[in-house]
Each structure stands twice: as C-alpha cells, then as structure tokens.
Write a protein that holds these residues in place. Sequence first.
Motif, mmCIF file in Angstrom:
data_model
loop_
_atom_site.group_PDB
_atom_site.id
_atom_site.type_symbol
_atom_site.label_atom_id
_atom_site.label_comp_id
_atom_site.label_asym_id
_atom_site.label_seq_id
_atom_site.Cartn_x
_atom_site.Cartn_y
_atom_site.Cartn_z
ATOM 1 N N ILE A 1 0.838 -1.202 0.000
ATOM 2 C CA ILE A 1 0.000 0.000 0.000
ATOM 3 C C ILE A 1 0.874 1.254 0.000
ATOM 4 O O ILE A 1 0.572 2.241 -0.694
ATOM 5 C CB ILE A 1 -0.937 -0.032 1.219
ATOM 6 C CG1 ILE A 1 -1.958 -1.159 1.060
ATOM 7 C CG2 ILE A 1 -1.646 1.297 1.384
ATOM 8 C CD1 ILE A 1 -2.861 -1.326 2.263
ATOM 9 N N PHE A 2 1.988 1.231 0.747
ATOM 10 C CA PHE A 2 2.860 2.409 0.814
ATOM 11 C C PHE A 2 3.475 2.708 -0.556
ATOM 12 O O PHE A 2 3.498 3.862 -0.999
ATOM 13 C CB PHE A 2 3.948 2.169 1.853
ATOM 14 C CG PHE A 2 4.927 3.305 1.974
ATOM 15 C CD1 PHE A 2 4.594 4.461 2.666
ATOM 16 C CD2 PHE A 2 6.175 3.239 1.373
ATOM 17 C CE1 PHE A 2 5.489 5.515 2.767
ATOM 18 C CE2 PHE A 2 7.077 4.272 1.474
ATOM 19 C CZ PHE A 2 6.723 5.421 2.171
ATOM 20 N N ILE A 3 3.973 1.660 -1.252
ATOM 21 C CA ILE A 3 4.581 1.883 -2.568
ATOM 22 C C ILE A 3 3.531 2.367 -3.563
ATOM 23 O O ILE A 3 3.779 3.277 -4.367
ATOM 24 C CB ILE A 3 5.255 0.584 -3.057
ATOM 25 C CG1 ILE A 3 6.455 0.261 -2.168
ATOM 26 C CG2 ILE A 3 5.689 0.711 -4.509
ATOM 27 C CD1 ILE A 3 7.176 -1.016 -2.544
ATOM 28 N N THR A 4 2.324 1.771 -3.522
ATOM 29 C CA THR A 4 1.246 2.225 -4.413
ATOM 30 C C THR A 4 0.870 3.665 -4.109
ATOM 31 O O THR A 4 0.630 4.469 -5.025
ATOM 32 C CB THR A 4 0.030 1.308 -4.251
ATOM 33 O OG1 THR A 4 0.421 -0.053 -4.453
ATOM 34 C CG2 THR A 4 -1.051 1.673 -5.252
ATOM 35 N N LEU A 5 0.813 4.032 -2.834
ATOM 36 C CA LEU A 5 0.497 5.409 -2.442
ATOM 37 C C LEU A 5 1.530 6.379 -3.003
ATOM 38 O O LEU A 5 1.178 7.429 -3.569
ATOM 39 C CB LEU A 5 0.429 5.500 -0.916
ATOM 40 C CG LEU A 5 0.314 6.900 -0.322
ATOM 41 C CD1 LEU A 5 -1.019 7.544 -0.665
ATOM 42 C CD2 LEU A 5 0.492 6.854 1.200
ATOM 43 N N CYS A 6 2.818 6.050 -2.841
ATOM 44 C CA CYS A 6 3.869 6.957 -3.299
ATOM 45 C C CYS A 6 3.838 7.129 -4.814
ATOM 46 O O CYS A 6 3.899 8.258 -5.324
ATOM 47 C CB CYS A 6 5.236 6.439 -2.842
ATOM 48 S SG CYS A 6 5.518 6.554 -1.059
ATOM 49 N N GLU A 7 3.731 6.018 -5.557
ATOM 50 C CA GLU A 7 3.854 6.093 -7.012
ATOM 51 C C GLU A 7 2.579 6.580 -7.693
ATOM 52 O O GLU A 7 2.647 7.347 -8.647
ATOM 53 C CB GLU A 7 4.238 4.716 -7.562
ATOM 54 C CG GLU A 7 5.626 4.250 -7.138
ATOM 55 C CD GLU A 7 6.015 2.941 -7.795
ATOM 56 O OE1 GLU A 7 5.214 2.420 -8.599
ATOM 57 O OE2 GLU A 7 7.120 2.434 -7.516
ATOM 58 N N ALA A 8 1.413 6.120 -7.224
ATOM 59 C CA ALA A 8 0.168 6.397 -7.941
ATOM 60 C C ALA A 8 -0.573 7.617 -7.431
ATOM 61 O O ALA A 8 -1.369 8.208 -8.173
ATOM 62 C CB ALA A 8 -0.754 5.173 -7.871
ATOM 63 N N PHE A 9 -0.357 8.027 -6.169
ATOM 64 C CA PHE A 9 -1.140 9.134 -5.608
ATOM 65 C C PHE A 9 -0.281 10.309 -5.145
ATOM 66 O O PHE A 9 -0.786 11.413 -4.999
ATOM 67 C CB PHE A 9 -1.986 8.620 -4.441
ATOM 68 C CG PHE A 9 -2.994 7.591 -4.843
ATOM 69 C CD1 PHE A 9 -4.222 7.964 -5.360
ATOM 70 C CD2 PHE A 9 -2.707 6.238 -4.746
ATOM 71 C CE1 PHE A 9 -5.158 7.016 -5.737
ATOM 72 C CE2 PHE A 9 -3.632 5.277 -5.121
ATOM 73 C CZ PHE A 9 -4.861 5.670 -5.622
#
Length: 695
Positions: free
Chosen positions: A95-103
């Motif tokens: 979730i942290f990596i998705t948050l950083c890259e996508a949002f």
Amino acid sequence: MAAADLGTAEWERSKITNQDINLLKKLGISKKPKAVCFPSEESYPSPPMGYRVSFVDHLIRGLSAPIHPFLRGLLFVYGLQLHHLTPNSILHISIFITLCEAFLGVQPNWALWKRIFFCRRNGSSNVAYNIGGVVISVRSSVNYFDVKLPDSVQGWRKKWLYIQEENHGCAEDNIPPFDGAEKILRRRSWDAEATEEEKASTEALMTRIHELQNTRGKELSGIQITAYFLRARVQPLQARKNPLWNYAGDEDTDRLSTNLEVKDLDRLVRKISSLNKKDPIPSSCRVKPYSATNALPKEGASEATASAQSPPPAVSPKNKRKRNDAEDSGTSKPEEAVPSRQKATYDPYLETLISSDDEEVVPASNVAARTSTSHTLVASETPVEGEETSPPQQNVGAATPPSSPLVPSPKRARIDTIPEPTLQISSSSSPLLDDPMIKELLRIGAQFVGYRDYASKTEEKLAEANERANTLAQKLEQCEEARKKAESDAVQARREADKAKADAAGVEDLRKRLHAAETSLSEHITAQSAREEAITKRLRTQNRRFVNKTSQEFELEDPDNDPLLDAVSFLEFHGTEAREGIDEARTGLSRLFPYFFPKKEEPATFLALAKCFNPPEDLGLKMRHENMKVAVESTVALVADSQQTIDWAKVGNTEQIEQAKWRSLIKAAKLNTKKILAYLGIKPSSTPSSSRPEV
C-alpha cells in the motif's frame, strides 16, 4: 523470563491446495516458467539455487519476483528475511509503494516511511515466532489510512513455496540466503525516526496524505488503494520497468494477467482484509491515480527531489554524520570505509550487522597510538597540514592521515576528550616543541602509527577474508558434490518414475478390468435375485393352488428362514400328498375301469385313465342303466323260464300304471330281489341299493 524462540520447530511440510495454485495462476504470478517452484514432500525449506522462501499469502498481497529495490533495502536495514514478515506487514509495504507512485507521484521514500512506520517483535511472553516474527506497524502519533487489516491470517505459515530471485551483483542489493533457524535480533533501525531535515523534506508529502484522507467527497482509504493495485494487475513489491504514474492500462508491460472478474476481485479483497460480506468493495478510487492518461503535474514533478525519493540506505550514508545523528536516523552502525574502486561486500550473518543484547553496537572512535613524547594523538574532524600552532600546550592533537589512492579513507570518528597526564617539560624542551621540524616529525610519526594500525587491521580482515574464501570453496565443493548426487538421484528418480508410470498403466488396466468384473458380477447378482424372486413367487402360487385343491395346509417344523428354500419345502409336502393321492386314484380307477369299459384296454398313464372317467356323459348313470337293462332282461328270462303267460303290452305300457302303483310294485319286488339274483347266479353287493326308482 525471555520468550522461547521456536526456530526450526515452526516449519512443517507445505500444505498448498489446488485452490491456492489456481489462484496464483489466475493472478498471473506463476505465469512465467520457473518463477514459482512448489515444494514436494520436504518438511523444512530447501530452496534451489537462485530461489528464496515465500508464502502464498505474501504473493496475493503484492509480492512477486524479482523483488522491488525498496523492499530489498528494508530487509537490509532491518536485518530481516522474507519469512520474518507477516502477511499484514507485506500488505502495508504494498500500500505504501502504491500510495507513493500512484497518488503522490514520487518514488518510495525512506524518510516518509520512517515518519509513518516502525518495526516490533511478534509473539507472546512465552513464545517468540521466527516465521512472521516481525510486524510493521503504524506509529500511534501518525494519522494514516485505515487499512482494515485482519486480526490474524489463519494457516499462512503452512503455505510456503519458492520464488526465483535475480542476482543483482551487489551483495547489499540481494536478499540474504534462506536460513530458517536464524534468530531475529532487534536493531536500532526498527525504531528509527526521521530527522528534522527529513521531516522538513517530507512535510509536503504528509500534507498531501492528509488531504487525500480528509477531502470531502474524495476521501481515499487503504481498501481503495488495495483494490486499485489488484485491479491494475501490477504487483507493487515487484521490480518493474515503469512506476505506477506511467501505468498504461491493459497494454502495460508490468501487468501479470488480464482483469479479474468482479466476484474474484471481491473475494480476494475480503480475503486479505477484515471486510465482511455486507461491506461494499470499492469499484474505483475517489481520487484519480496518476497514470499514462493522468500525467504528473509539472510542479509536482519538480518537487520530487532526491531527498524525497530516497530508498532505504543499504550502507551507511556517504555524508558520514556524527554518532548522535547516526543513532537518531536509525541507519546501520558506522563501518570502516573501503577503497572507492572496490564494491562494498555484505554478509547478512556477520556480527557487524546484528546487535548483541538486541541493540546495535557503535564502535569507539579510532585513537592513534602515543608517541615517545607521551602526547595523546586524537583524530580531529579536519586534517592539519603543516599548520602552525600556538605556544606549547599539554594536549597536542595530531591530524588524521591523508587519504591515499591505494587505501580507503577512514570514516570521521567521534572526537572524545581524553585526559592527558601533565608533562614535566623542562625549559629546554619547550623550544624543541616549537621547532617546525619536530612538529613535522611528530606528524609523520602519528601518520606512520595510524598506517601501521590500519595495515594491521587490514591484514586481520584479509586473513578473515581468506578463511571465509576457503570456507566458501569447501562449501562450493560440497555443493558440487551435492549437485552431482542430486543429478544422479534425479536420473534414478526419473527411471523409477518411468517404471512407476508403466506399473500405473498396468494397474489402471487391472482396475478397469476389475471394475468391469464388478459391474458384471453386480448385474449377475441382480439378475439372480430377480430370478430367485420369480421362482419363489411361482412356488408360492403352486402351494396356494395345492392348498385350494386339497384343503391341506402344512407348517414347517424347522424353517430355513429363506423364502426360496421354505417355498420348496412346502412344495415338497404338497408334491408328496399329490403323489399319494394320484397313486390311490390310479388304483381305484384301475379297479373300476373293467366295469365301466369292459371292452377297452386300460391306458398306461394316469392322465389318460382319468380322462376316461371324465367323459361328457354321466358314467354312473350309464352304468345303472346297463344294470337295469340286465335286470329287466333277467326278469324276462325268469318269466319265460317259468312258462307263465304275461301280457307284456300291459307291462310295458307304463302310462296305464300310475307312478304310485309302480313304486308299490317295485317295493314289493325288492323283498325278493336277492332270491331272484341268487337264482340268476349274481352275488349281490353289501351296499344297499338306492330307494329311488329310476324310470
């Protein structure tokens, strides 16, 4: 009392079901050949060369090989292996990596990570787990997304497998080799907090996270982020060609499979979260993520500085902070520098990377040896190159040796003030200390002592390296022998497998024949049962007929409790009775036959004999008529013999005689019947004749 570490006792034979294998195929994780290797019957993991141990619940939460550099950095800094992390911890990282890259539009950020997360030991007061022994948690002081993680994931430790990991050349970039018995030791990096500088550099990112959480009508949740990377079919913890802000949809090269069906996506989201059946699954994010169709804003791209995109440090920072700064940042302890032309090597099992008493050990600052003048030589922060000093003092600090192209420059050491004994220097010696040549000699001596100490340490490390190389060579030789033995065992196993296949084919043929025989036997038994039932029915019918004909019903003294046998027994009784009756009837009919049929020959069979006595006319009446004719003829003969004159016309005219008179005459004649018959030579029977006259 310290908790007992389970170690290897936690491992048992992997219990991966066909449902788990189908799920991995549907997610595309096992799409590439040899990407995933399933264990056979081993009860302790023994991964092949180039593979690491992972779990099904890790893979469905975003993990896939090759591993993302950010996750490799986390494992290095925290001193962990993949099996040390729980499934919920893996989901936190995804979730942290998705948050950083996508949002947020930045690379996964180590400074931002330290502001949000920390590590803690998993277990109870009595037991400390090894598998899943470390939990990544959100700091209580941070307002972060509500991920709705399940309280526990049942049975995930029993579903382990092997994933293929690439060799990145650099040791600190590789995942440590698997060691299921390695104890988990706490490090300072587990509780590392961001420095003031890192907080300042990530303040804009934290503000953006709060906006994503609290913007009315566009609130972003952890479940939405989870559902997004599951729908996108991109594993966040996999090393990818493009970040998520360049995600190109169905044509993206990092996608593992096609879109999941709605029911499969809902089932997977509920499986890895604590949502129940009534909670809805978000079909899309309320905030549109960055992608190829929603490019990053220019101002956002410019704000993504190097400090805001820093991954976890694999080695100590190059700026060589002081000890206090190093302790606050939570990075690994200072190490001696290596030559710039050589790559730093890393062994995850060295004592230099793990701490005793659950803490890291910070080495003491390097202090140069004392010279013959008994002056303490302390390493200073800045080198002194022939600088003039003030008049003689008690503590003379020698500069650190200058960097050499052949040897690495030592790290900046912490400056500790060491008390010096007061020197008893005469007035003649004070000018000597002020002499530039003496100062230069002191500096050269201190430099020589520093080089000597460094050379001694280098020789010790070289000896350790040689010893380690010899050990690795022995292990390599053992591995080669094991490989040859494994190849031989594989050939033997292949032969046994071929033989087993042939035997299995024969067994299958026998099984088919046995099945056919069982089917035929079952059909035969069914037909036999039907036949026996039909026979029993017919026997019972015959018995009922015998009972109806003879009015004689039997009872068995010792029944067999078998319908067929009991019916046969009854039939035997009735048959015996029938035979006796037939014999008696034949005897009686044989006696009567000459009287009724004096001119015929008696038939040989009983049936023909019985038919003779069952003609259309009444044989008894016929017999009596014959007897009456004989009687009349005898009477006529008797009258003729007596020479009496009788008007036979009157006698034969029965119409002139009344019936009552005939009866009286017959009655009167009966008295003399025996005399008449005796006269005629006929012996009368004892049976009285019928009193009814026959006309």
